[in-house]
Design a protein around this motif. Structure first.
Motif: not given
Ligand code: DGJ
Length: 748
Positions: A402-423
């Protein structure tokens, strides 16, 4: 109210001239709707007297029929087969002359197995004590404060083994509900193996009933089945390690005339997520015994002196308003007394899940594109399903990593979650915490953590094994990984999945004589982690799932207010699945999404509106690639979401009335949600097949106040509740799978 009454009864004994007399103690639970009564004979046998509609405050002991049948033995002489094998016992044992289905079986150190439980006393407590067992963090059960329920605890003892069994009966003040469970305590000086310890038995005075069960399969869960009782045993069960899609831990007996609105129903629901048994036996005298509890199949629990074992709870609902009344009682009970936490009464976010949109083929850009488009349409949460961890590109690897697959989610979970939250959207994530893939770091490091029998082949399903949740080290490790992910980004929702059944059920961490405990210890381990998770993250929205609705049971509702109902998201197939599920589960608990067409399971195309109207009867969300669906479908999403916000209060908190029956021949389904004050209601109608020369169908509404006048915009009419319920409304829709909703508002 729980009462004790003493009464002296006279009865005829075979061969005796004089009437025999005996003093019995009656223990009685009543509320306005129901009565449950049992009697203690002078020898300490605990006999069932009555369960059903509230009866008068009379002496009910005549119902015991102590002199029924030939060869009725004298009291003080009842350890005789003809007594033991014909009397209605509250908690029947094995090996002393009752040859019907027992609740309790033990085996002592000498390998002996008979047991004779006799009454030793009782106590009455206000409220409903929490179910407890030493060393167990939590046993899911309904809750009630003092004043909301009262509990009778009857103490039984087997003097030979020194075993004490406490039978608990909680009666709810304001609903036709009694809950049952049993606790065994070894007060003796020897070890015993408890090989069967069911939670409840109810004896019925005849076999003039039908038995209702909810049966199915993956993608076809909880179809309602009805069969007449017949001589012998009729049962549903699970031996899969989970409550299962095949049979829900539910069964009911009903009067022959019972239908949706009328007739008597005695329903039983097991608050448990593992192996269960629900069985009715019609014995030689034509009477029926119903039992429910942990499945004795392959079960054995070692009880050393002073150790205890507490069974899960059985919820018993009585209805004299048919299956509709039964369901509404379950819904109120579960919404009010089982589902807990922050989301209990709150509107849940409208989510979009990427499973059917992308399966394993996604990266952060794809997910963001879905979220961006979704946010513009009013969708409130992105849920990233399977495939974000380890190196998971297909279903054959990485569970447990249970750690992030960096090839799919570059830089980990946080950048994606933050961008989604920003929406302006929340973010949710999928886990399958009970599993480990054959191809995983976790399995390579700790192969001994998988459930297995050393030396035997390990059966795979989806290339995965089940982790040994009876082992505290395993629980600690997996939970630690989940925590790390949750603390790394703003994850506000978890979908907890579970995609295989248990095989080669052995633990490398348990001693030989405790191996058969693994089935149950596994379930208790899962409960422990879910309890920790929801305690540590009180605002987290947890949605359970098990290959769709394979573990849709009341115990799961104790942790998660909603459960994914089925992997079959087809708008028409869902009618049957949601109909059966609504037998005992509230709409607020039913995960329901609009998915793309042709449907991925069935290949059927159903209008977008109908997919929406069907999903609106559950938690509501989307399971599609919103960037790729046809523009005319996409354009409908804001309207659907507006409807969700308008109706969800009614759906979540109101009373559900089933009007149509998708299992019937009428080719339509219809249901209503009515507010508790009866001032608002929404009717949903779905036409399954259009029929020639049948332009309109007459739908009689339910649950309204007869004397109120209701305005319906869609119909352009104002009619009294009485007329709407008596004469109905005519609905004529064009086309297969067409549907519509109608909102009714009472005039001030
Ligand atoms: C089974 C679930 O029911 C699906 O919704 C999805 O989450 C898959 N598992 C993912 O593997």
């Amino acid at each position: 109210m729980i009462r004790e009454q003493q009464t002296t009864i006279g009865f005829h004994v075979w061969g005796a001239e004089k009437l025999s007399e005996e003093t019995v103690k009656v223990l009685r639970l009543d509320n306005d709707g129901i009565t449950y009564a049992m009697a203690v004979t002078e020898e300490g046998f605990l006999l069932h007297v009555y369960y059903g509609k509230r009866c008068g405050d009379d002496d009910l002991t005549y119902l015991l029929h102590l002199d029924e049948g030939t060869y009725t033995p004298q009291h003080h002489n009842r350890e005789r087969l003809n007594f033991m094998d014909s009397r209605p016992f509250e908690y029947p044992c094995h090996g002393i002359g009752d040859f019907r289905e027992p609740c309790f079986m033990v085996m002592d150190e000498e390998g002996m197995s008979a047991c004779d439980l006799r009454y030793r006393g009782h106590r009455i407590v206000s409220g409903k004590p929490v179910l407890k067992q030493k060393g167990v963090r939590c046993i899911p059960a309904t809750t009630a404060s003092e004043g909301e329920a009262e509990t009778l605890i009857v103490t039984m003892e087997d003097a030979h083994e020194g075993l004490v069994v406490e039978l608990s009966y909680s009666i709810f003040r304001d609903s036709n509900v009694i809950t049952r469970s049993a606790k065994v305590i070894n007060k003796g000086y020897r070890e015993v193996h408890v090989n069967r310890v069911l939670s409840a038995c109810v004896e019925f005075p005849s076999s003039d009933y039908d038995m209702i069960t909810l049966n199915g399969a993956w993608a076809r869960e909880r179809a309602v089945c009805r069969a007449a009782l017949h001589g012998g045993k009729q049962s549903v069960d699970s031996i899969r390690g989970v409550s299962s899609a095949q049979h829900n831990p539910f069964a009911a007996l009903c009067s022959k005339d019972a239908d949706e609105d009328r007739g008597e129903v005695w329903a039983f629901h097991f608050v448990y997520s593992g192996n269960f048994l629900a069985e009715t036996e019609v014995a030689q005298d034509g009477k029926a015994r119903f039992v429910m509890g942990i499945n004795p199949y392959d079960f054995s629990w070692l009880l050393k002196p002073e150790e205890e074992f507490t069974t899960p709870e059985v919820v018993m609902v009585y209805s004299e308003e048919g299956f509709g009344g039964m369901s509404r009682t379950f819904h109120d009970l579960y919404r009010g007394h089982l589902i807990r936490g922050y989301w209990k009464d709150r509107e849940r976010p409208v989510l979009i899940n990427n499973w059917e949109a992308t399966y394993f083929r996604f990266d952060q850009d794809k997910l963001y594109a879905i979220a961006e488009q979704a946010s513009k349409l009013g969708i409130e949460m992105l849920v990233v399903d399977d495939g974000w961890f380890g190196h998971r590109d297909f279903d054959n690897s990485s569970l447990g990593d249970w750690y992030v697959y960096e090839e799919k989610l570059k830089g980990g979970l946080k950048p994606l979650v933050d961008r989604v939250n920003a929406l302006g959207m929340k973010f949710g994530l999928w886990f399958e915490p009970e599993m480990v893939s054959d191809d995983s770091e976790l399995f390579r490091t700790h192969p001994e953590w998988a459930i297995q029998i050393i030396g035997r082949n390990m059966t795979q399903q989806r290339a995965q094994y089940v982790l040994d949740y009876s082992n505290p080290e395993v629980r600690e490790y997996v939970y630690g990984m989940i925590r790390k992910i949750l603390d790394s980004a703003n994850v506000e929702y978890i979908k907890w999945d579970m995609n295989r059944n248990l095989t080669e059920v052995g633990s490398t961490a348990l001693p030989g004589k405790r191996q058969r405990e693994l089935w149950h210890r596994y379930v208790l381990g899962v409960y422990e982690v879910m309890d920790r998770l929801t305690t540590d993250y009180p605002k987290l929205l947890l949605e359970n799932c098990s290959s769709g609705g394979g573990r849709f049971d009341p115990a799961m509702l104790y942790f998660s207010p909603q459960i994914w109902t089925s992997d079959d998201t087809d708008g028409i197939a869902r009618l049957q699945i949601q109909y059966g599920t609504s037998y005992c589960y509230p709409a607020s608990a039913m995960g329901a999404h609009v998915s793309d067409c042709p449907n991925h399971v069935l290949g059927r195309t159903v209008p977008f509106d109908t997919r929406g109207n069907v999903a609106l009867a559950g938690t509501f969300g989307y399971e599609l690639d919103v960037t790729r669906i046809p523009e005319e479908d996409r354009a409908k999403i804001p309207g659907q979401i507006e409807k969700f916000h308008r109706f969800n209060g009614l759906v979540r908190d109101g009373d559900r009335y089933r009007i149509g029956n998708p299992f019937g021949t009428e080719q339509y389904d219809a249901w209503m949600h009515v507010s508790k004050d009866k001032n608002e209601a929404v009717l949903t109608f779905v036409q399954i097949m259009a029929q020639p020369n049948r332009p309109k169908r007459n739908i009689k509404l339910k649950g309204l106040c007869p004397d109120k006048k209701y305005q319906c915009e869609e119909l352009g009419m104002t009619l009294s509740g009485r007329t709407l319920m008596t004469c109905g409304i005519d609905i004529g829709l064009h086309g297969d799978y067409a549907s519509a909703t109608y909102y009714f508002k009472a005039e001030e």
